[in-house]
Design a protein around this motif. Structure first.
Motif, mmCIF file in Angstrom:
data_model
loop_
_atom_site.group_PDB
_atom_site.id
_atom_site.type_symbol
_atom_site.label_atom_id
_atom_site.label_comp_id
_atom_site.label_asym_id
_atom_site.label_seq_id
_atom_site.Cartn_x
_atom_site.Cartn_y
_atom_site.Cartn_z
ATOM 1 N N GLY A 6 20.284 40.748 59.029
ATOM 2 C CA GLY A 6 21.690 40.497 58.744
ATOM 3 C C GLY A 6 22.546 41.724 58.989
ATOM 4 N N GLY A 7 21.949 42.743 59.543
ATOM 5 C CA GLY A 7 22.657 43.998 59.777
ATOM 6 C C GLY A 7 22.371 44.985 58.663
ATOM 7 N N ALA A 8 22.461 46.257 58.998
ATOM 8 C CA ALA A 8 22.238 47.292 57.987
ATOM 9 C C ALA A 8 23.354 47.220 56.949
ATOM 10 N N PRO A 9 22.994 47.310 55.680
ATOM 11 C CA PRO A 9 24.011 47.220 54.638
ATOM 12 C C PRO A 9 24.944 48.425 54.675
ATOM 13 N N THR A 10 26.235 48.158 54.570
ATOM 14 C CA THR A 10 27.220 49.236 54.575
ATOM 15 C C THR A 10 27.782 49.475 53.187
ATOM 16 N N GLY A 11 27.528 48.589 52.290
ATOM 17 C CA GLY A 11 28.038 48.708 50.926
ATOM 18 C C GLY A 11 27.468 47.581 50.087
ATOM 19 N N PRO A 12 28.024 47.374 48.929
ATOM 20 C CA PRO A 12 27.526 46.295 48.071
ATOM 21 C C PRO A 12 27.726 44.925 48.722
ATOM 22 N N SER A 75 29.773 33.671 37.879
ATOM 23 C CA SER A 75 28.491 34.382 37.890
ATOM 24 C C SER A 75 28.235 34.906 39.295
ATOM 25 N N ILE A 76 27.769 36.145 39.377
ATOM 26 C CA ILE A 76 27.536 36.772 40.678
ATOM 27 C C ILE A 76 26.251 37.600 40.668
ATOM 28 N N VAL A 77 25.797 37.901 41.858
ATOM 29 C CA VAL A 77 24.698 38.852 42.070
ATOM 30 C C VAL A 77 25.220 39.872 43.072
ATOM 31 N N VAL A 78 25.181 41.137 42.699
ATOM 32 C CA VAL A 78 25.642 42.213 43.586
ATOM 33 C C VAL A 78 24.436 43.093 43.907
ATOM 34 N N ALA A 79 24.205 43.272 45.200
ATOM 35 C CA ALA A 79 23.116 44.137 45.657
ATOM 36 C C ALA A 79 23.720 45.349 46.344
ATOM 37 N N ASP A 80 23.245 46.522 45.934
ATOM 38 C CA ASP A 80 23.660 47.759 46.592
ATOM 39 C C ASP A 80 22.467 48.699 46.640
ATOM 40 N N LYS A 81 22.678 49.927 47.102
ATOM 41 C CA LYS A 81 21.562 50.859 47.268
ATOM 42 C C LYS A 81 20.863 51.207 45.963
ATOM 43 N N ASP A 82 21.559 51.031 44.830
ATOM 44 C CA ASP A 82 20.977 51.371 43.529
ATOM 45 C C ASP A 82 20.180 50.227 42.908
ATOM 46 N N GLY A 83 20.395 48.987 43.348
ATOM 47 C CA GLY A 83 19.671 47.857 42.792
ATOM 48 C C GLY A 83 20.528 46.611 42.716
ATOM 49 N N LEU A 84 20.237 45.797 41.720
ATOM 50 C CA LEU A 84 20.945 44.529 41.519
ATOM 51 C C LEU A 84 21.781 44.586 40.252
ATOM 52 N N ARG A 85 22.961 43.996 40.328
ATOM 53 C CA ARG A 85 23.768 43.745 39.134
ATOM 54 C C ARG A 85 23.926 42.240 39.069
ATOM 55 N N SER A 91 26.964 37.682 30.248
ATOM 56 C CA SER A 91 26.064 38.841 30.182
ATOM 57 C C SER A 91 25.884 39.454 31.570
ATOM 58 N N THR A 92 25.752 40.769 31.600
ATOM 59 C CA THR A 92 25.521 41.487 32.845
ATOM 60 C C THR A 92 24.272 42.341 32.681
ATOM 61 N N ARG A 93 23.423 42.279 33.681
ATOM 62 C CA ARG A 93 22.172 43.050 33.655
ATOM 63 C C ARG A 93 22.104 43.868 34.939
ATOM 64 N N ARG A 94 21.732 45.108 34.808
ATOM 65 C CA ARG A 94 21.588 46.009 35.948
ATOM 66 C C ARG A 94 20.113 46.317 36.124
ATOM 67 N N LEU A 95 19.590 46.107 37.325
ATOM 68 C CA LEU A 95 18.189 46.386 37.633
ATOM 69 C C LEU A 95 18.126 47.315 38.833
ATOM 70 N N SER A 96 17.348 48.374 38.710
ATOM 71 C CA SER A 96 17.127 49.244 39.873
ATOM 72 C C SER A 96 16.132 48.547 40.792
ATOM 73 N N TRP A 97 16.085 48.970 42.043
ATOM 74 C CA TRP A 97 15.147 48.348 42.976
ATOM 75 C C TRP A 97 13.699 48.567 42.535
ATOM 76 N N ALA A 98 13.434 49.657 41.829
ATOM 77 C CA ALA A 98 12.078 49.907 41.331
ATOM 78 C C ALA A 98 11.681 48.871 40.282
ATOM 79 N N GLU A 99 12.653 48.299 39.575
ATOM 80 C CA GLU A 99 12.372 47.286 38.547
ATOM 81 C C GLU A 99 12.210 45.888 39.125
ATOM 82 N N VAL A 100 12.680 45.686 40.351
ATOM 83 C CA VAL A 100 12.648 44.361 40.967
ATOM 84 C C VAL A 100 11.296 44.143 41.622
ATOM 85 N N GLY A 101 10.564 43.140 41.137
ATOM 86 C CA GLY A 101 9.273 42.809 41.724
ATOM 87 C C GLY A 101 9.435 41.831 42.876
#
Length: 157
Positions: A6-12, A75-85, A91-101
């Motif tokens: 889908g192309g290299a990510p440039t931002g969230p 409700s949304i899902v935001v993906a960026d270089k730091d992980g998922l929001r 409720s909002t939950r922040r997960l780093s990519w290391a936490e995502v299995g």
């Protein structure tokens, strides 16, 4: 880093369920219009029997219902270089990519899930209401893109 189709990510990147938002807006409008029409459909002497506290209570109940519907619809899902929001209703939950299995979206699931890393024996799954089956093919494409972003940004890559 792996190639991303889908192309290299440039931002969230933001993923949301369009159909749920449309329904939430629609039901909210129907509720407000119905309340207004219902109020003016009552005879004047019946409306006069309502005190300010009763009217305020009805308006507050409608506001809570609209707030709940819009919370789900937004409700949304935001993906960026730091992980998922992940914002599910209020409720909002922040997960780093290391936490995502794994990012899962099985046939019959109402929405996508993220399974936390390190919980393979007793999987801990988090709902991603922003990606719902009601969006059909768009939901599948969103999950595919999320998996690409996970492979691109994950520390295991």
């Amino acid at each position: 880093m792996p190639a991303v189709s889908g192309g290299a990510p440039t931002g969230p990147e933001v993923f949301r369920c369009r159909n749920l938002l449309i329904w939430a807006i629609g039901f909210s409008v129907v509720l407000v219009v119905g309340m207004i029409i219902g109020w003016f459909a009552l005879d004047a002497h019946i409306r006069a029997q309502f005190n300010w506290f009763q009217v305020a209570t009805l308006i507050i109940i409608a506001g809570v219902l609209i707030g709940f519907m819009m919370g789900l619809g937004m409700s949304i899902v935001v993906a960026d270089k730091d992980g998922l929001r992940i914002r599910n209703a209020i409720s909002t939950r922040r997960l780093s990519w290391a936490e995502v299995g794994r990012i899962e979206y099985r046939h019959g699931d109402p929405w996508a899930y993220v399974t936390l890393a390190g919980t393979e024996d007793d999987p801990v799954r988090r709902q991603m209401i922003g990606i719902q089956s009601t969006d059909g093919q768009r939901a599948h494409e969103s999950v595919r893109r999320l998996r690409e972003l996970q492979a691109y940004w994950s520390p295991q890559a």
